[in-house]
Design a protein around this motif. Structure first.
Motif, PDB file in Angstrom:
ATOM      1  N   ASP A 204      14.759 -19.746   3.803  1.00  0.00           N
ATOM      2  CA  ASP A 204      13.557 -19.274   3.121  1.00  0.00           C
ATOM      3  C   ASP A 204      13.532 -19.736   1.670  1.00  0.00           C
ATOM      4  OD1 ASP A 204      15.079 -17.507   1.547  1.00  0.00           O
ATOM      5  OD2 ASP A 204      14.585 -15.746   2.749  1.00  0.00           O
ATOM      6  N   VAL A 205      12.434 -19.388   0.972  1.00  0.00           N
ATOM      7  CA  VAL A 205      12.220 -19.896  -0.381  1.00  0.00           C
ATOM      8  C   VAL A 205      13.209 -19.314  -1.388  1.00  0.00           C
ATOM      9  CG1 VAL A 205       9.777 -20.413  -0.028  1.00  0.00           C
ATOM     10  CG2 VAL A 205      10.461 -18.117  -0.809  1.00  0.00           C
ATOM     11  N   ASP A 206      13.889 -18.231  -1.022  1.00  0.00           N
ATOM     12  CA  ASP A 206      14.910 -17.651  -1.891  1.00  0.00           C
ATOM     13  C   ASP A 206      16.299 -18.197  -1.601  1.00  0.00           C
ATOM     14  OD1 ASP A 206      13.520 -15.486  -3.552  1.00  0.00           O
ATOM     15  OD2 ASP A 206      12.797 -15.058  -1.539  1.00  0.00           O
ATOM     16  N   GLY A 207      16.385 -19.140  -0.673  1.00  0.00           N
ATOM     17  CA  GLY A 207      17.671 -19.732  -0.336  1.00  0.00           C
ATOM     18  C   GLY A 207      18.450 -18.984   0.710  1.00  0.00           C
ATOM     19  N   ASN A 208      17.863 -17.928   1.294  1.00  0.00           N
ATOM     20  CA  ASN A 208      18.538 -17.211   2.375  1.00  0.00           C
ATOM     21  C   ASN A 208      18.515 -18.041   3.651  1.00  0.00           C
ATOM     22  OD1 ASN A 208      18.876 -14.770   0.791  1.00  0.00           O
ATOM     23  ND2 ASN A 208      16.687 -14.405   1.102  1.00  0.00           N
ATOM     24  N   GLU A 209      19.586 -17.993   4.390  1.00  0.00           N
ATOM     25  CA  GLU A 209      19.697 -18.737   5.663  1.00  0.00           C
ATOM     26  C   GLU A 209      19.873 -17.744   6.790  1.00  0.00           C
ATOM     27  OE1 GLU A 209      22.305 -20.317   8.892  1.00  0.00           O
ATOM     28  OE2 GLU A 209      22.991 -19.063   7.224  1.00  0.00           O
ATOM     29  N   TYR A 210      19.253 -18.039   7.937  1.00  0.00           N
ATOM     30  CA  TYR A 210      19.284 -17.129   9.082  1.00  0.00           C
ATOM     31  C   TYR A 210      19.538 -17.902  10.375  1.00  0.00           C
ATOM     32  CZ  TYR A 210      16.317 -14.590   5.727  1.00  0.00           C
ATOM     33  OH  TYR A 210      15.797 -14.017   4.601  1.00  0.00           O
ATOM     34  N   VAL A 211      20.152 -17.228  11.332  1.00  0.00           N
ATOM     35  CA  VAL A 211      20.050 -17.649  12.729  1.00  0.00           C
ATOM     36  C   VAL A 211      18.717 -17.103  13.219  1.00  0.00           C
ATOM     37  CG1 VAL A 211      21.019 -17.542  15.051  1.00  0.00           C
ATOM     38  CG2 VAL A 211      22.538 -17.566  13.057  1.00  0.00           C
TER      39      VAL A 211
ATOM     40  N   ILE B  33      18.065 -11.368  -1.490  1.00  0.00           N
ATOM     41  CA  ILE B  33      16.989 -11.317  -2.470  1.00  0.00           C
ATOM     42  C   ILE B  33      15.758 -11.986  -1.874  1.00  0.00           C
ATOM     43  CG2 ILE B  33      16.243 -12.110  -4.751  1.00  0.00           C
ATOM     44  CD1 ILE B  33      19.155 -11.919  -5.642  1.00  0.00           C
ATOM     45  N   PHE B  34      14.596 -11.330  -2.031  1.00  0.00           N
ATOM     46  CA  PHE B  34      13.342 -11.831  -1.474  1.00  0.00           C
ATOM     47  C   PHE B  34      12.290 -12.004  -2.581  1.00  0.00           C
ATOM     48  CE2 PHE B  34      14.272 -11.530   3.017  1.00  0.00           C
ATOM     49  CZ  PHE B  34      15.324 -10.620   3.064  1.00  0.00           C
ATOM     50  N   GLU B  35      12.712 -12.317  -3.789  1.00  0.00           N
ATOM     51  CA  GLU B  35      11.796 -12.357  -4.931  1.00  0.00           C
ATOM     52  C   GLU B  35      10.682 -13.380  -4.726  1.00  0.00           C
ATOM     53  OE1 GLU B  35      11.922 -12.702  -9.811  1.00  0.00           O
ATOM     54  OE2 GLU B  35      13.736 -13.039  -8.637  1.00  0.00           O
ATOM     55  N   ARG B  36      11.037 -14.608  -4.422  1.00  0.00           N
ATOM     56  CA  ARG B  36      10.010 -15.649  -4.254  1.00  0.00           C
ATOM     57  C   ARG B  36       9.190 -15.399  -2.991  1.00  0.00           C
ATOM     58  NH1 ARG B  36      11.340 -21.552  -4.412  1.00  0.00           N
ATOM     59  NH2 ARG B  36       9.116 -21.636  -4.960  1.00  0.00           N
ATOM     60  N   SER B  37       9.838 -14.922  -1.927  1.00  0.00           N
ATOM     61  CA  SER B  37       9.097 -14.607  -0.708  1.00  0.00           C
ATOM     62  C   SER B  37       8.053 -13.531  -0.962  1.00  0.00           C
ATOM     63  CB  SER B  37      10.057 -14.145   0.390  1.00  0.00           C
ATOM     64  OG  SER B  37      10.783 -15.222   0.933  1.00  0.00           O
ATOM     65  N   ALA B  38       8.428 -12.481  -1.721  1.00  0.00           N
ATOM     66  CA  ALA B  38       7.477 -11.408  -2.022  1.00  0.00           C
ATOM     67  C   ALA B  38       6.298 -11.938  -2.826  1.00  0.00           C
ATOM     68  CB  ALA B  38       8.188 -10.289  -2.787  1.00  0.00           C
ATOM     69  N   GLU B  39       6.578 -12.805  -3.787  1.00  0.00           N
ATOM     70  CA  GLU B  39       5.509 -13.358  -4.606  1.00  0.00           C
ATOM     71  C   GLU B  39       4.588 -14.250  -3.776  1.00  0.00           C
ATOM     72  OE1 GLU B  39       3.504 -16.398  -6.860  1.00  0.00           O
ATOM     73  OE2 GLU B  39       5.379 -16.826  -5.806  1.00  0.00           O
TER      74      GLU B  39
ATOM     75  N   GLY C 128       0.813  -1.199   0.000  1.00  0.00           N
ATOM     76  CA  GLY C 128       0.000   0.000   0.000  1.00  0.00           C
ATOM     77  C   GLY C 128       0.841   1.240   0.000  1.00  0.00           C
ATOM     78  N   SER C 129       2.128   1.131  -0.206  1.00  0.00           N
ATOM     79  CA  SER C 129       3.008   2.292  -0.264  1.00  0.00           C
ATOM     80  C   SER C 129       3.819   2.213  -1.532  1.00  0.00           C
ATOM     81  CB  SER C 129       3.935   2.322   0.955  1.00  0.00           C
ATOM     82  OG  SER C 129       4.746   1.186   0.979  1.00  0.00           O
ATOM     83  N   PRO C 130       4.185   3.378  -2.116  1.00  0.00           N
ATOM     84  CA  PRO C 130       4.919   3.353  -3.377  1.00  0.00           C
ATOM     85  C   PRO C 130       6.298   2.770  -3.210  1.00  0.00           C
ATOM     86  CG  PRO C 130       4.832   5.579  -2.476  1.00  0.00           C
ATOM     87  CD  PRO C 130       3.955   4.740  -1.621  1.00  0.00           C
ATOM     88  N   ALA C 131       6.679   1.920  -4.144  1.00  0.00           N
ATOM     89  CA  ALA C 131       8.023   1.360  -4.117  1.00  0.00           C
ATOM     90  C   ALA C 131       8.305   0.756  -5.480  1.00  0.00           C
ATOM     91  CB  ALA C 131       8.151   0.287  -3.041  1.00  0.00           C
ATOM     92  N   SER C 132       9.541   0.787  -5.886  1.00  0.00           N
ATOM     93  CA  SER C 132       9.900   0.161  -7.146  1.00  0.00           C
ATOM     94  C   SER C 132       9.902  -1.344  -6.966  1.00  0.00           C
ATOM     95  CB  SER C 132      11.293   0.626  -7.580  1.00  0.00           C
ATOM     96  OG  SER C 132      12.269   0.111  -6.693  1.00  0.00           O
ATOM     97  N   PRO C 133       9.711  -2.112  -8.071  1.00  0.00           N
ATOM     98  CA  PRO C 133       9.747  -3.576  -7.944  1.00  0.00           C
ATOM     99  C   PRO C 133      11.052  -4.072  -7.352  1.00  0.00           C
ATOM    100  CG  PRO C 133       8.850  -2.919 -10.078  1.00  0.00           C
ATOM    101  CD  PRO C 133       9.373  -1.671  -9.426  1.00  0.00           C
ATOM    102  N   GLU C 134      12.161  -3.375  -7.668  1.00  0.00           N
ATOM    103  CA  GLU C 134      13.449  -3.817  -7.152  1.00  0.00           C
ATOM    104  C   GLU C 134      13.483  -3.751  -5.630  1.00  0.00           C
ATOM    105  OE1 GLU C 134      13.575  -2.959 -11.224  1.00  0.00           O
ATOM    106  OE2 GLU C 134      13.129  -1.555  -9.609  1.00  0.00           O
ATOM    107  N   VAL C 135      12.859  -2.700  -5.057  1.00  0.00           N
ATOM    108  CA  VAL C 135      12.845  -2.571  -3.604  1.00  0.00           C
ATOM    109  C   VAL C 135      12.052  -3.704  -2.981  1.00  0.00           C
ATOM    110  CG1 VAL C 135      12.086  -1.137  -1.680  1.00  0.00           C
ATOM    111  CG2 VAL C 135      13.190  -0.071  -3.646  1.00  0.00           C
ATOM    112  N   GLU C 136      11.021  -4.169  -3.683  1.00  0.00           N
ATOM    113  CA  GLU C 136      10.168  -5.212  -3.128  1.00  0.00           C
ATOM    114  C   GLU C 136      10.899  -6.542  -3.001  1.00  0.00           C
ATOM    115  OE1 GLU C 136       6.138  -5.662  -4.253  1.00  0.00           O
ATOM    116  OE2 GLU C 136       6.134  -3.785  -5.345  1.00  0.00           O
ATOM    117  N   ILE C 137      11.867  -6.787  -3.862  1.00  0.00           N
ATOM    118  CA  ILE C 137      12.455  -8.127  -3.870  1.00  0.00           C
ATOM    119  C   ILE C 137      13.915  -8.151  -3.463  1.00  0.00           C
ATOM    120  CG2 ILE C 137      10.837  -8.902  -5.635  1.00  0.00           C
ATOM    121  CD1 ILE C 137      13.079  -8.678  -7.684  1.00  0.00           C
ATOM    122  N   ILE C 138      14.560  -6.989  -3.417  1.00  0.00           N
ATOM    123  CA  ILE C 138      15.973  -6.962  -3.052  1.00  0.00           C
ATOM    124  C   ILE C 138      16.164  -5.985  -1.910  1.00  0.00           C
ATOM    125  CG2 ILE C 138      18.325  -6.505  -3.817  1.00  0.00           C
ATOM    126  CD1 ILE C 138      17.463  -7.166  -6.642  1.00  0.00           C
TER     127      ILE C 138
END
Length: 457
Positions: A65-72, A18-24, A3-13
């Motif tokens: 996560d679904v983008d392959g990121n790993e976290y503690v 990278i959060f492309e699959r998570s965002a989708e 609900g706020s303006p943002a470029s597609p790149e901001v949404e996934i990176i």
């Protein structure tokens, strides 16, 4: 999606991740699941915008996560996991059990064994009944207290959450759909303040007093729990202790054992099954039997759930009990949390933000405070801290640890915190998070309106 303006790149990176699959997937969740998650505390509005990882699996104290990121990971399933994700003895016990069936038309011997295990751990309880979530247990306790006393009113401590049911949610900001008459039956008192409790008890007949013995940030003042017990006895109310968090984090015997107080009823859940769904209502026989067949009084519909005695969760519980008998998970959590708090607070002091960022609370249930330049708690600055931790591979709504957090996990977290605090310092110096925070701040999970994180329809 937003609900706020943002470029597609901001949404996934964001930062280096990278959060492309998570965002989708998050967008698809919003189309099918109100709020985009099945638990409000897990909702995307609780995380930095555009950084809402959708997880695939976990092991120990780590998640992917679904983008392959790993976290503690910290928080550990809303404090429900103390032994670590995929803890082998629990998984093996569940797998062995469910191969032989999960739900039957009569009780199983596993129900007897699990009840014996529970009552051996909690000597202050005479009887126990299992269910699937904490709200089942707390609402059953309230219903039982009302039946025992013949009264309608409940006194609830000012802790953040006890139940999804009307008797509690009616007193929160998110009370749409709850009759005012129901909400009026619940009165509030302040933790640690016996006079505020007595005011509620003296004002109207109260059936039960609901509280946690302690919280992550508050130990009971000397004499407080004993005073609650005495006031309940004086005014004829049942003392109901919520052990959802304290049970298996403070002690496997519960906070009631640690602090030396015996409630009339106690409610358990969270870490009982190391993430498997199980909860329990326990209490004195004279009250619990009102839901049974050894009473001449009108019977209470106490707890009667199809999945309460499901075998997988009971097997998980028994494996958890065995782990607490043979290992020292609480000691490991206390050590890990203590080391992390010391490191975070030292880094904050070294970065010149010690008055603004602080890890505090019981080491096994650690939280952090984030303040703005005026020293006030700030959602915007909290979000910036969460964002910078995520960028550095730490998923942390809190710093709640498990026994699976290793020295290496703590060291890696400390390094991430150090980097996050450098950015935090810049925001404090600038007097704003503008230009540093990507997206809108997080918001309280229980709030009246979707704003400030409302999404476009």
């Amino acid at each position: 999606m937003t609900g706020s303006p943002a470029s597609p790149e901001v949404e996934i990176i964001s930062g280096g991740k990278i959060f492309e699959r998570s965002a989708e997937m998050q967008a698809r969740l919003h189309d099918m699941v109100p709020g985009g998650a099945h638990t409000y505390a897990r909702g995307p509005d609780q995380y930095p915008e555009f950084m809402t990882p959708i997880l695939t699996h976990g092991s120990g104290a780590h998640v992917w996560d679904v983008d392959g990121n790993e976290y503690v990971e910290y928080g550990m399933g809303l404090r429900s996991v103390t032994l670590g994700h995929g803890y082998p003895p629990v998984v093996e016990a569940v797998a062995d059990t469910i191969r032989r069936g999960t739900n039957f038309s009569r009780p199983t011997e596993l129900e007897l064994s699990a009840a014996e295990d529970f009552l051996d751990l909690v000597p202050g309880a005479d009887m126990v009944k299992f269910a699937k979530n904490g709200s089942d247990a707390t609402t059953a306790a309230v219903r039982l207290a009302r039946a025992v006393t013949g009264r309608d009113h409940i006194a609830v401590c000012d802790h953040p959450f006890f139940s999804v049911d009307d008797w509690f949610i009616g007193g929160t900001a998110m009370n749409a759909g709850i009759p005012a008459a129901t909400a009026h039956l619940t009165g509030r008192f302040r933790y640690g303040d016996l006079s505020s409790l007595e005011e509620v008890l003296a004002e109207r007949p109260v059936a039960g007093v609901v509280l946690e013995a302690a919280t992550a940030t508050a130990e009971p003042p000397p004499g407080f729990l004993e005073g609650v017990r005495a006031l309940c006895d004086r005014y004829g109310a049942l003392m109901i202790l919520d052990e959802m968090i304290t049970g298996f984090r403070w002690s496997e015997h519960g906070a009631q054992h640690l602090y030396g107080v015996r409630p009339d009823l106690s409610c358990w859940g969270k870490a009982m099954g190391n993430g498997f769904p199980i909860s329990a209502l326990a209490g004195k026989r004279e009250y619990m039997e009102l839901g049974g067949l050894r009473t001449g009084s009108d019977r209470v519909f106490l707890l009667s759930t199809t999945h309460g005695p499901e075998t997988g969760s009971l097997a998980a519980f028994r494996a958890v009990v065995q782990a607490y008998r043979t290992e020292d998970p609480i000691g490991r959590m206390e050590a890990a949390g203590g080391a992390l708090a010391e490191s975070v607070n030292a880094s904050a002091a070294d970065s010149g933000v010690g008055d603004f960022v602080r890890a505090h609370g019981r080491p096994s249930c650690l939280v952090f405070a984030t303040c703005d330049p005026d020293g006030r708690p700030s959602q915007a600055y909290r979000t910036l801290f969460l964002q910078e931790l995520l960028d550095r591979g730490v998923l942390a709504q809190s710093f709640v640890v498990s026994a699976a957090h290793t020295d290496d996990d703590i060291a890696r977290t400390a390094e991430a915190v150090e980097g996050a605090l450098d950015v935090y310092r810049r925001a404090l110096d600038a007097g704003t998070v503008d230009g540093l925070l990507r997206g809108r701040p997080v918001a309280p999970a229980l709030r009246r309106r979707a704003e400030p994180r409302q999404l476009d329809t």
